[in-house]
Design a protein around this motif. Structure first.
Motif, PDB file in Angstrom:
ATOM      1  N   LYS A 178      27.948  63.538  41.394  1.00  0.00           N
ATOM      2  CA  LYS A 178      27.751  62.082  41.384  1.00  0.00           C
ATOM      3  C   LYS A 178      26.753  61.659  42.464  1.00  0.00           C
ATOM      4  O   LYS A 178      25.846  60.856  42.218  1.00  0.00           O
ATOM      5  CB  LYS A 178      29.096  61.383  41.584  1.00  0.00           C
ATOM      6  CG  LYS A 178      29.042  59.858  41.566  1.00  0.00           C
ATOM      7  CD  LYS A 178      30.452  59.285  41.652  1.00  0.00           C
ATOM      8  CE  LYS A 178      30.445  57.763  41.625  1.00  0.00           C
ATOM      9  NZ  LYS A 178      29.896  57.172  42.854  1.00  0.00           N
ATOM     10  N   LEU A 198      23.153  62.748  41.564  1.00  0.00           N
ATOM     11  CA  LEU A 198      22.574  61.954  40.477  1.00  0.00           C
ATOM     12  C   LEU A 198      22.259  60.532  40.927  1.00  0.00           C
ATOM     13  O   LEU A 198      21.214  59.978  40.582  1.00  0.00           O
ATOM     14  CB  LEU A 198      23.527  61.935  39.277  1.00  0.00           C
ATOM     15  CG  LEU A 198      23.690  63.272  38.554  1.00  0.00           C
ATOM     16  CD1 LEU A 198      24.903  63.252  37.635  1.00  0.00           C
ATOM     17  CD2 LEU A 198      22.433  63.613  37.760  1.00  0.00           C
ATOM     18  N   GLU A 199      23.157  59.946  41.693  1.00  0.00           N
ATOM     19  CA  GLU A 199      22.946  58.572  42.166  1.00  0.00           C
ATOM     20  C   GLU A 199      21.719  58.464  43.061  1.00  0.00           C
ATOM     21  O   GLU A 199      20.996  57.465  43.037  1.00  0.00           O
ATOM     22  CB  GLU A 199      24.175  58.088  42.940  1.00  0.00           C
ATOM     23  CG  GLU A 199      25.351  57.720  42.064  1.00  0.00           C
ATOM     24  CD  GLU A 199      26.560  57.278  42.857  1.00  0.00           C
ATOM     25  OE1 GLU A 199      27.442  56.624  42.276  1.00  0.00           O
ATOM     26  OE2 GLU A 199      26.631  57.599  44.071  1.00  0.00           O
ATOM     27  N   VAL A 230      25.831  57.064  36.656  1.00  0.00           N
ATOM     28  CA  VAL A 230      26.154  58.444  36.277  1.00  0.00           C
ATOM     29  C   VAL A 230      26.938  58.427  34.973  1.00  0.00           C
ATOM     30  O   VAL A 230      27.988  57.777  34.882  1.00  0.00           O
ATOM     31  CB  VAL A 230      26.970  59.153  37.379  1.00  0.00           C
ATOM     32  CG1 VAL A 230      27.344  60.561  36.942  1.00  0.00           C
ATOM     33  CG2 VAL A 230      26.185  59.191  38.683  1.00  0.00           C
ATOM     34  N   GLN A 258      30.942  56.283  31.737  1.00  0.00           N
ATOM     35  CA  GLN A 258      30.210  56.188  32.994  1.00  0.00           C
ATOM     36  C   GLN A 258      31.183  56.495  34.120  1.00  0.00           C
ATOM     37  O   GLN A 258      32.275  55.926  34.179  1.00  0.00           O
ATOM     38  CB  GLN A 258      29.618  54.785  33.189  1.00  0.00           C
ATOM     39  CG  GLN A 258      28.829  54.661  34.496  1.00  0.00           C
ATOM     40  CD  GLN A 258      28.225  53.291  34.705  1.00  0.00           C
ATOM     41  OE1 GLN A 258      28.086  52.512  33.754  1.00  0.00           O
ATOM     42  NE2 GLN A 258      27.867  52.977  35.940  1.00  0.00           N
ATOM     43  N   LYS A 276      21.434  55.054  41.097  1.00  0.00           N
ATOM     44  CA  LYS A 276      21.415  55.232  39.653  1.00  0.00           C
ATOM     45  C   LYS A 276      22.837  55.427  39.106  1.00  0.00           C
ATOM     46  O   LYS A 276      23.694  55.999  39.783  1.00  0.00           O
ATOM     47  CB  LYS A 276      20.561  56.448  39.287  1.00  0.00           C
ATOM     48  CG  LYS A 276      19.090  56.295  39.666  1.00  0.00           C
ATOM     49  CD  LYS A 276      18.303  57.535  39.263  1.00  0.00           C
ATOM     50  CE  LYS A 276      16.827  57.374  39.626  1.00  0.00           C
ATOM     51  NZ  LYS A 276      16.042  58.562  39.247  1.00  0.00           N
ATOM     52  N   GLN A 306      18.669  65.230  37.853  1.00  0.00           N
ATOM     53  CA  GLN A 306      18.717  64.399  36.651  1.00  0.00           C
ATOM     54  C   GLN A 306      19.921  64.754  35.787  1.00  0.00           C
ATOM     55  O   GLN A 306      20.414  63.925  35.023  1.00  0.00           O
ATOM     56  CB  GLN A 306      17.429  64.558  35.844  1.00  0.00           C
ATOM     57  CG  GLN A 306      16.207  63.965  36.535  1.00  0.00           C
ATOM     58  CD  GLN A 306      14.973  64.046  35.665  1.00  0.00           C
ATOM     59  OE1 GLN A 306      14.787  65.021  34.914  1.00  0.00           O
ATOM     60  NE2 GLN A 306      14.122  63.039  35.747  1.00  0.00           N
ATOM     61  N   ASN A 350      21.943  60.944  34.735  1.00  0.00           N
ATOM     62  CA  ASN A 350      21.730  59.553  35.135  1.00  0.00           C
ATOM     63  C   ASN A 350      21.058  58.730  34.040  1.00  0.00           C
ATOM     64  O   ASN A 350      20.636  57.602  34.276  1.00  0.00           O
ATOM     65  CB  ASN A 350      20.913  59.469  36.440  1.00  0.00           C
ATOM     66  CG  ASN A 350      19.653  60.303  36.406  1.00  0.00           C
ATOM     67  OD1 ASN A 350      19.089  60.533  35.340  1.00  0.00           O
ATOM     68  ND2 ASN A 350      19.217  60.761  37.569  1.00  0.00           N
TER      69      ASN A 350
END
Length: 353
Positions: A152, A155-156, A4, A225, A2, A161, A216
Motif C-alpha cells: 500500500k 503504491l500510494e 490502491v 479499493q 494515489k 505501479q 494504483n
C-alpha cells in the motif's frame, strides 16, 4: 497519494476457493481439529521436475501467485511481497529428521536451502523471472497485514505501479503434534458444533495460500479499493472499542457506515472475547466470521481479505458466514478485524471501487 485497488484475488484453502462461483461451493467442513487445504492439480502449473522438489507451501503459493498475475494481466510485478508465520517448516523438519537419523553425516542440502521463510517469494520470482523488490514478512499473526501495508505504501507513493501480495502457511507434522500437546490446537473431543459457542481454549488449525495483485490504477475487474490498515501488537479488552473507533474516525466513517464487519472468531474462548467486545459497536451492521471455514493460522487474515473482496465484487454475503441477519441494500465499506490468540490485532478497511 494515489489510491490502491485490488485487481485480482486467488485463494487456496480448505474450501473450494479456486471455483468460478466461490460462494456456491462454500460448505461447513467435518468436525476435526485440522482443516487441510484443497490442493489443485499442480502439474497444470508447475513442471514435474520442480514439483518433486517443492514443499506443499511453495507449491500452493506458486499456483496462487501465478493465477493471481494472470487474472490481473500482469506479467512481471514491480514487487513480490509475501507474509508467512510458519514459513517452510516442512523442509526444516525434514532436514532435522535427516540430521538425527544419519548421525549428522551424508546430508543433502536441499531441505536446508528450502527451509528459509523467504523461499516462497524467491521461488515465485525465479519462475517469472522477476528481479524487482522481493520481501518476506514474518510477523507471527500479522504477517499478511504487514505485507499489505508495505504494498500500500509503495503504491500510494508511486514507488511501484503493481505489487503481488500473498499470505501463506502450512503446518508441518511435528509442529502439529506439539501444538496439540500445548493446547494451541483443540483436542478432538472439544471441537464445538458451532465455533461461536466454544467454551474451551485452543483452535481448529488450518492451512492456506492467498495472493492478490494491488495496483494504483482501477480496472474493470477491480474487486475493491484498499483504504487503510492498522496493526497493534498488544491491547487490553477495554481498549478494543477505542482502537476501532479511532481507526474509523481517521477514515471519516461512522460505525453505521460499515456495511459488513468480518471478525476472526477462532474458537479460542479467551481471544474471542476481543471480538465480542467489538461486536457491540456494530449492532446495526451485518456481522460475519470466517475461521470455521478455513481454520486458524498465522495468515488466516488473507482468507478474510479474499472473502471481503468477493463480497464487494458480487454484492452478496453467503449465509454460512453470517453471525446476525442484519442486511444492507448496498455493500460499500467492509471492515476486517482479526487477532492471533489475543495479540497481533489488525484492522483492514476496504471499499467498493
Amino acid at each position: 497519494m494515489k489510491p490502491v485497488f485490488v485487481n485480482s484475488a486467488v485463494c487456496i484453502s480448505a474450501q473450494n476457493t479456486l471455483a468460478e462461483d466461490v460462494f456456491a461451493e462454500l460448505k461447513l467442513p467435518e468436525r476435526t481439529n485440522l482443516l487441510n487445504a484443497i490442493e489443485p492439480s499442480y502439474k497444470e502449473f508447475i513442471t514435474p521436475g520442480l514439483i518433486r522438489r517443492m514443499s506443499k507451501v511453495v507449491k500452493m503459493s506458486s499456483v496462487a501467485a501465478q493465477k493471481s498475475l494472470q487474472e490481473a494481466e500482469v506479467e512481471n510485478p514491480d514487487a513480490i511481497i509475501v507474509g508467512t508465520g510458519m514459513g517452510c517448516s516442512e523442509d526444516s523438519e525434514k532436514f532435522l529428521k535427516n540430521l538425527i537419523e544419519n548421525g549428522e553425516e551424508f546430508l543433502t542440502p536441499t531441505y536446508f536451502i528450502q527451509s528459509t521463510h523467504n523461499t516462497v517469494a524467491g521461488q515465485i520470482a525465479l519462475s517469472i523471472p522477476c528481479h524487482s523488490y522481493n520481501f518476506t514478512y514474518v510477523n507471527c499473526g500479522s504477517s499478511f497485514e504487514f505485507s499489505l501495508l508495505d504494498a500500500k505504501l509503495q503504491l500510494e507513493n508511486g514507488e511501484a505501479q503493481n505489487c503481488l501480495v500473498g499470505g501463506t502457511d502450512v503446518i508441518a507434522d511435528h509442529t502439529e503434534e506439539l501444538y496439540e500437546l500445548n493446547k494451541t490446537i483443540k483436542a478432538k473431543n472439544e471441537i464445538p458444533e458451532n465455533l461461536l459457542d466454544s467454551k474451551t481454549e485452543g483452535v481448529v488449525w488450518g492451512n492456506g495460500s492467498a495472493f492478490f495483485v494491488l495496483e494504483n490504477e482501477k480496472s474493470e475487474s477491480s474487486y475493491s479499493q484498499l483504504v487503510d490498515i492498522s496493526i497493534v501488537n498488544i491491547l487490553e479488552k477495554s481498549e478494543i472499542k477505542n482502537f476501532i473507533n479511532d481507526f474509523l474516525t481517521k477514515n471519516n466513517l461512522e460505525n453505521s457506515e460499515i456495511d459488513a464487519v468480518i471478525f476472526g472468531f477462532s474458537g479460542d474462548h479467551d481471544s474471542d472475547n476481543f471480538y465480542r467486545e467489538a461486536q457491540q459497536l456494530f449492532e446495526n451492521s451485518p456481522q460475519l466470521y470466517f475461521k470455521h471455514l478455513c481454520g486458524e493460522f498465522n495468515t488466516a487474515a488473507a482468507f478474510a481479505f479474499f472473502m471481503a473482496n468477493q463480497i464487494l465484487k458480487k454484492q452478496e454475503i453467503p449465509e454460512l458466514i453470517k453471525i446476525n441477519n442484519f442486511e444492507k441494500k448496498e455493500i460499500r465499506n467492509i471492515l476486517i478485524y482479526n487477532n492471533f490468540f489475543g495479540k497481533e490485532h489488525s484492522l483492514v478497511l476496504l471499499k467498493k471501487p
